[in-house]
Write an enzyme that holds these catalytic residues in place. Structure first.
Site, PDB file in Angstrom:
ATOM      1  N   TYR A 137       3.116   5.219  -8.488  1.00  0.00           N
ATOM      2  CA  TYR A 137       4.439   5.839  -8.387  1.00  0.00           C
ATOM      3  C   TYR A 137       5.261   5.630  -9.655  1.00  0.00           C
ATOM      4  O   TYR A 137       6.122   6.443  -9.982  1.00  0.00           O
ATOM      5  CB  TYR A 137       5.207   5.263  -7.204  1.00  0.00           C
ATOM      6  CG  TYR A 137       5.009   5.984  -5.897  1.00  0.00           C
ATOM      7  CD1 TYR A 137       3.738   6.217  -5.398  1.00  0.00           C
ATOM      8  CD2 TYR A 137       6.098   6.431  -5.159  1.00  0.00           C
ATOM      9  CE1 TYR A 137       3.555   6.860  -4.201  1.00  0.00           C
ATOM     10  CE2 TYR A 137       5.927   7.079  -3.949  1.00  0.00           C
ATOM     11  CZ  TYR A 137       4.650   7.296  -3.476  1.00  0.00           C
ATOM     12  OH  TYR A 137       4.481   7.930  -2.286  1.00  0.00           O
ATOM     13  N   LYS A 187      -9.231   0.165  -3.130  1.00  0.00           N
ATOM     14  CA  LYS A 187     -10.360   1.067  -3.420  1.00  0.00           C
ATOM     15  C   LYS A 187     -11.161   0.404  -4.529  1.00  0.00           C
ATOM     16  O   LYS A 187     -11.389   0.975  -5.608  1.00  0.00           O
ATOM     17  CB  LYS A 187      -9.820   2.460  -3.812  1.00  0.00           C
ATOM     18  CG  LYS A 187     -10.885   3.537  -3.899  1.00  0.00           C
ATOM     19  CD  LYS A 187     -11.433   3.977  -2.548  1.00  0.00           C
ATOM     20  CE  LYS A 187     -12.568   4.961  -2.723  1.00  0.00           C
ATOM     21  NZ  LYS A 187     -13.264   5.277  -1.456  1.00  0.00           N
ATOM     22  N   ASP A 219     -10.315   4.380   2.510  1.00  0.00           N
ATOM     23  CA  ASP A 219     -10.851   5.439   3.383  1.00  0.00           C
ATOM     24  C   ASP A 219     -11.280   4.863   4.716  1.00  0.00           C
ATOM     25  O   ASP A 219     -10.995   5.415   5.787  1.00  0.00           O
ATOM     26  CB  ASP A 219     -12.000   6.201   2.685  1.00  0.00           C
ATOM     27  CG  ASP A 219     -13.061   5.292   2.074  1.00  0.00           C
ATOM     28  OD1 ASP A 219     -12.840   4.071   1.987  1.00  0.00           O
ATOM     29  OD2 ASP A 219     -14.130   5.819   1.691  1.00  0.00           O
ATOM     30  N   ASP A 243       1.990   4.433   1.396  1.00  0.00           N
ATOM     31  CA  ASP A 243       2.718   5.653   1.770  1.00  0.00           C
ATOM     32  C   ASP A 243       1.919   6.421   2.818  1.00  0.00           C
ATOM     33  O   ASP A 243       2.442   6.832   3.855  1.00  0.00           O
ATOM     34  CB  ASP A 243       2.940   6.521   0.525  1.00  0.00           C
ATOM     35  CG  ASP A 243       3.641   7.830   0.846  1.00  0.00           C
ATOM     36  OD1 ASP A 243       4.610   7.804   1.624  1.00  0.00           O
ATOM     37  OD2 ASP A 243       3.206   8.876   0.323  1.00  0.00           O
ATOM     38  N   ASP A 247       2.268   6.452   7.350  1.00  0.00           N
ATOM     39  CA  ASP A 247       2.491   7.658   8.164  1.00  0.00           C
ATOM     40  C   ASP A 247       1.460   7.750   9.290  1.00  0.00           C
ATOM     41  O   ASP A 247       1.787   8.135  10.419  1.00  0.00           O
ATOM     42  CB  ASP A 247       2.414   8.934   7.303  1.00  0.00           C
ATOM     43  CG  ASP A 247       3.780   9.379   6.804  1.00  0.00           C
ATOM     44  OD1 ASP A 247       4.694   8.537   6.746  1.00  0.00           O
ATOM     45  OD2 ASP A 247       3.935  10.576   6.476  1.00  0.00           O
TER      46      ASP A 247
HETATM   47  C1  IPM Z   1       8.306   7.350   1.992  1.00  0.00           C
HETATM   48  C2  IPM Z   1       8.473   8.720   1.416  1.00  0.00           C
HETATM   49  C3  IPM Z   1       8.800   8.588  -0.060  1.00  0.00           C
HETATM   50  C4  IPM Z   1       7.620   7.919  -0.725  1.00  0.00           C
HETATM   51  C5  IPM Z   1       9.155   9.896  -0.773  1.00  0.00           C
HETATM   52  C6  IPM Z   1      10.267  10.625  -0.067  1.00  0.00           C
HETATM   53  C7  IPM Z   1       9.491   9.657  -2.210  1.00  0.00           C
HETATM   54  O1  IPM Z   1       7.339   9.487   1.662  1.00  0.00           O
HETATM   55  O2  IPM Z   1       9.255   6.546   1.895  1.00  0.00           O
HETATM   56  O3  IPM Z   1       7.243   7.068   2.532  1.00  0.00           O
HETATM   57  O4  IPM Z   1       6.631   8.581  -1.059  1.00  0.00           O
HETATM   58  O5  IPM Z   1       7.669   6.705  -0.909  1.00  0.00           O
HETATM   59 MG    MG Z   2       5.931   8.554   2.940  1.00  0.00          MG
END
Ligand code: IPM
Ligand code: MG
Length: 363
Positions: A137, A187, A219, A243, A247
């Site tokens: 990032y 990885k 993975d 990230d 999710d």
């Molecule tokens: C998160 C989001 C952010 C990230 C974006 C909005 C920059 O997806 O906080 O997970 O990728 O960190």
């Molecule tokens: Mg995110």
């Protein structure tokens, strides 16, 4: 002296939910002083930049930052460096918020909302610890350039040993306070930077012999998360893998609308925000679920404001409200005709949490 909380409502449902969350926080009657600032799309519109210098300065002066959400289609066409997300990334970098805690906890009353079978997620309680200020990032060089062979895009995946060691320590310490197990995700079969990650995490483990350490390639970790998620206690990983995996873990619990997060620096100062985004498609309709931001406020009370009992009271109130059957649209199973459930809007959900706080106090 009152502790200082910088409130950043932001965009979309972030801005919509925040006033309700502040009502809830004020109902706790704690010695807190609230101040507001702009970040994200709203800051682009008002100040021409997603992270105004005043906002960052106010954040530095505060004990904690409570964030709604940033972003929306209105600002999607801006160049990368001017987008609302840049405000978020700038705040993470500016306050050195390297430790991102993303719990994925299943609320018993919501088991039916998970995309996995109920028995696979019953009592699920995972904590993802994501490194937040390094890795791909932030690595340099980065960009898109035009050469003879056409355009070329590039980013740099880089971690310094000290960056890996400090996030590993945070994760080991959290594992000690929880189930005593830590899984580090990398990885290392392909990327040298994550070979170093694995080595450093293994070295730091020497100071935490009571924690059981395992390693998985990313993975495989993604597969295991949807195959048998309860094998995990604490997961530690770099910025980009965190990230993605957070999710996935969030979805296992049935609703993104329920999940809080904390981003902490070495001084315990932190920014607290719901995992869900600004959800522009549902903003302004009083349907957004305020519980993720309310639970983020609870994490703020616990991790940055030394108000753990108040955090527990708030979390207890959320449990009570869910057990009583109140549901915002996102946590109401489609087609459910269960008469014990009642659909409510953002405002009513917050009202119910406040009412449950009062009950908790008198009982
Ligand atoms: C998160 C989001 C952010 C990230 C974006 C909005 C920059 O997806 O906080 O997970 O990728 O960190
Ligand atoms: Mg995110």
């Amino acid at each position: 002296m009152d502790k200082r909380v910088l409130v950043i409502p932001g965009d979309g449902i972030g801005a919509e939910v925040m006033p309700h969350v502040l009502r809830v926080l004020r109902a706790l009657q704690l010695p807190l002083a609230f101040e507001e600032a702009d970040m994200g799309g709203v800051a682009i519109d008002r100040h021409g930049t997603p992270l105004p210098a005043d906002t960052l300065a106010a954040a530095r002066d505060s004990d904690a930052v409570l964030l709604g959400a940033v972003g929306g289609p209105k600002w999607d066409d801006l160049p990368m460096t001017e987008r609302p997300e840049k405000g978020l990334l700038g705040m993470r970098e500016g306050l050195d918020l390297f430790a991102n805690l993303r719990p994925a906890t299943l609320f018993a009353s919501l088991a039916g909302a998970s995309s996995l079978k109920a028995e696979l997620v019953a009592d699920l309680d995972i904590l993802i610890v994501r490194e937040l200020t390094g890795g791909i990032y932030f690595g340099e060089p980065r960009g898109v350039e035009v050469g003879n062979g056409g355009r070329r895009g590039f980013n740099t995946y880089v971690y310094e040993e000290r960056e890996i060691a400090r996030i590993a320590r945070v994760a080991f310490e959290l594992a000690q306070k929880r189930g005593g197990r830590l899984c580090s995700v990398d990885k290392a079969n392909v990327l040298e930077v994550t070979q170093l990650w694995r080595e450093v995490v293994t070295e730091v483990h020497a100071d935490y012999a009571d924690v059981e350490l395992s390693h998985l390639y990313v993975d495989n970790a993604a597969m295991q998360l949807v195959r048998a998620p309860k094998q995990f206690d604490v997961v530690v990983t770099g910025n980009m893998f965190g990230d993605i995996l957070s999710d996935v873990a969030a979805m296992l619990t049935g609703s993104l609308g329920m999940l809080p997060s904390a981003s902490l620096n070495a001084d315990g100062q932190g920014m607290f925000e719901p995992v869900h985004g600004s959800a522009p498609d549902i903003a302004g309709q009083n349907v957004a679920n305020p519980l993720a931001t309310i639970l983020s406020a609870a994490m703020m009370l616990r991790y940055s404001l030394e108000e753990a009992p108040a955090a527990e009271r708030l979390e207890g109130a959320v449990q009570t409200v869910l057990a009583s059957g109140l549901r915002t649209a996102d946590i109401l199973p489609a087609g459910a005709d269960d008469s014990s459930l009642r659909r409510v809007g953002t405002d009513e959900m917050a009202d119910a949490v406040i009412a449950a706080l009062d009950l908790a106090e008198t009982s």
